[in-house]
Design an enzyme around this catalytic site. Sequence first.
Site, mmCIF file in Angstrom:
data_model
loop_
_atom_site.group_PDB
_atom_site.id
_atom_site.type_symbol
_atom_site.label_atom_id
_atom_site.label_comp_id
_atom_site.label_asym_id
_atom_site.label_seq_id
_atom_site.Cartn_x
_atom_site.Cartn_y
_atom_site.Cartn_z
ATOM 1 N N ASP A 310 1.018 -1.278 0.053
ATOM 2 C CA ASP A 310 0.005 -0.095 0.057
ATOM 3 C C ASP A 310 0.902 1.234 -0.132
ATOM 4 O O ASP A 310 1.896 1.064 0.264
ATOM 5 C CB ASP A 310 -0.837 0.001 1.096
ATOM 6 N N GLU A 313 2.761 7.173 -2.329
ATOM 7 C CA GLU A 313 2.568 8.353 -2.645
ATOM 8 C C GLU A 313 3.088 9.571 -2.076
ATOM 9 O O GLU A 313 2.356 10.655 -1.790
ATOM 10 C CB GLU A 313 1.162 8.476 -3.234
ATOM 11 N N ASP A 371 -8.903 3.094 -3.368
ATOM 12 C CA ASP A 371 -9.935 3.258 -2.417
ATOM 13 C C ASP A 371 -11.185 4.029 -3.087
ATOM 14 O O ASP A 371 -10.916 5.022 -3.501
ATOM 15 C CB ASP A 371 -9.381 4.080 -1.172
#
Length: 638
Positions: A310, A313, A371
């Site tokens: 995950d 960024e 998401d």
Amino acid sequence: MILKEINLGKEGQYQIDHVLINLGQDIRIEVDYDKVVGLGERYSSANHKGHQVINRVEEVFCNQGSKTYFPLPFFLIDTGYGFFVDTKEVITFNFGETIVLHKGSAQGVLIIVKGDFKEMIKDFIGLTGSQLQAPKWVFGPWISAHRWNKQEMVNDVRTKLKKYQIPVTAMVLEQWSDEATFYIFKGAKYPKKDRLNYEDFDFSNSPWHDPKGMIDELHQDGIRLILWQCPVVKAVPEDEPFNHRHDRECRMVEEEEMVIKGAQGPYRIPYGNWFGGSMIPDFTKQATLDWWFGNRQYLLDIGVDGFKTDGGEFIYDYAENYIGETDRELKNNYSLEYVKAYGDFLGKDQVAFSRAGYIGQQSHTLLWAGDQKSTFAELVSVYNAGIHASICGQINWGFDIGGFSGELPSLELYIRASQLGVFTPIMQIHSEPVGGQFSVTDPTRVFNNERTPWNMAGGDESNLESITSLYRLRMNLLPYIYCEYVKAIHEKSTLMKHINVDYQGDFQEDIYVFGNLIVAPVLKEGCKERKIGLPQGQFYHILTHEKVSGVIEYNGVSRDDIFVYIPSGSALVMKKEEVIPRQIGNDLECVELEFKLFGPNGSYHYMDENNDFILEWKASQVKIEGKQNIKINYSQVY
């Protein structure tokens, strides 16, 4: 075919075939076109013409719109040209009558390719790196929920999967670690050592009382285990328990410069962003790799099958890595360095499952769409994202079925999303933390937000059957899906494809190709009518065997209707003869396969790890040539 490569720093005018390029502070491209596709995972529209698109990695929680976790500076136009800006830096694309690329002082090369969509995708993969070939277990159904935070919950899920006879080949756990180091099971005790082995841990007071035993039991059930990760050296908030080991490691990595540098000292994620105040590891430095993955080796030793990588960024301010890249490059490329490090660490039967990435990502990890909220609008957005990502060679792609965030999806949305998921490279469900940003409108309410089939069915047996039949369909199609996947790898193509990859012409935007199936997903709420324009030729509905061609109109569409068609002259390969079997297990290998042959004559090339043969049929005559190491049964439909 590559037509031309132009250095971005070389100003001038270039006439290349029917394309006129003026290269200065901006790149201006004069060319006829009506449709633009690609540019990585793009959510907001199926066609970029008339839009501005920024090539920038960004973390956006739900409703991504024009932003993305996974940009790629490569696009195709419908008049037979493709454009790849080989740069790590942020640039902006404006698709007006003239295509304008705002490059500023970005360094790199503009590469122009020509051909049909399939040829240009192959060119792009050739330029940026071969695709990762995932193990077969990746292509069965996956199951996940953030709320699973102890071994008892995993055991309960295993029990329910058996009770409801739901095939699943992978499970993802997010709340497994100590929330500080992210590599030690929560509650485990251990000695003061630089490098820990599994035997060093005491799990007597842990909610994960026997991790290896749990993994062994999952494997016995045919389920692989993936554990959540994030590339942060976490700034632990005051309201979380103090972790001595993590505190010591924080000081060590700062002193030994094993993290990304900032303007003054280590780079830290600005507060107000996810993991604000945390440092991030520098994966271009060997000492960092040795420390980071040395701590995680014991997880592979006990059978962990991969990591959900995950994040990534995290570049917002000035940053610099060991090899001299600054935030100009790292804004995009840090995510690639992160996922590449995990891809290099893992073995061929293990995978990383990533959210962010950049040029060359297809060589290192699987990808999911991040998401989304549980709405039909978000279902359309992930469909767009998958199609655009596939244009850029991203073969290993999936999304959170029914949405990750918010109130439970309606049963209609969940089933429509599950139908799409069946015909997506990675079919997986997931849900946010119970206390997530959009988890409930009333935070005092007790709420189970799992998107598991049994929770979504709400105790209704007919609803559960509607949902679980899709899992059985997916598992039964696994031989076909894996065969088409292996062929796509060999051909430098993709499994999920924009319709124009295989068919020339102007088609509606809500149909696509999966393998060689034409899929027309239902993406609108309350759909009662469905109009589908098929390519030229004869097709068969894979479930009803209805022979169709041209434009088909359906009235009285029900929630459970699926619109998937196979061309005449092709075959559907399955584990069991009935397309949606009443029962099917998690076994990946078969001693025999069922071939359903559509049309009076045709041929099908079947490939897997042990077989590579062509099956041909004409009327009732069937011939097989090539390497065949499996028993074949077949039936004909025409």
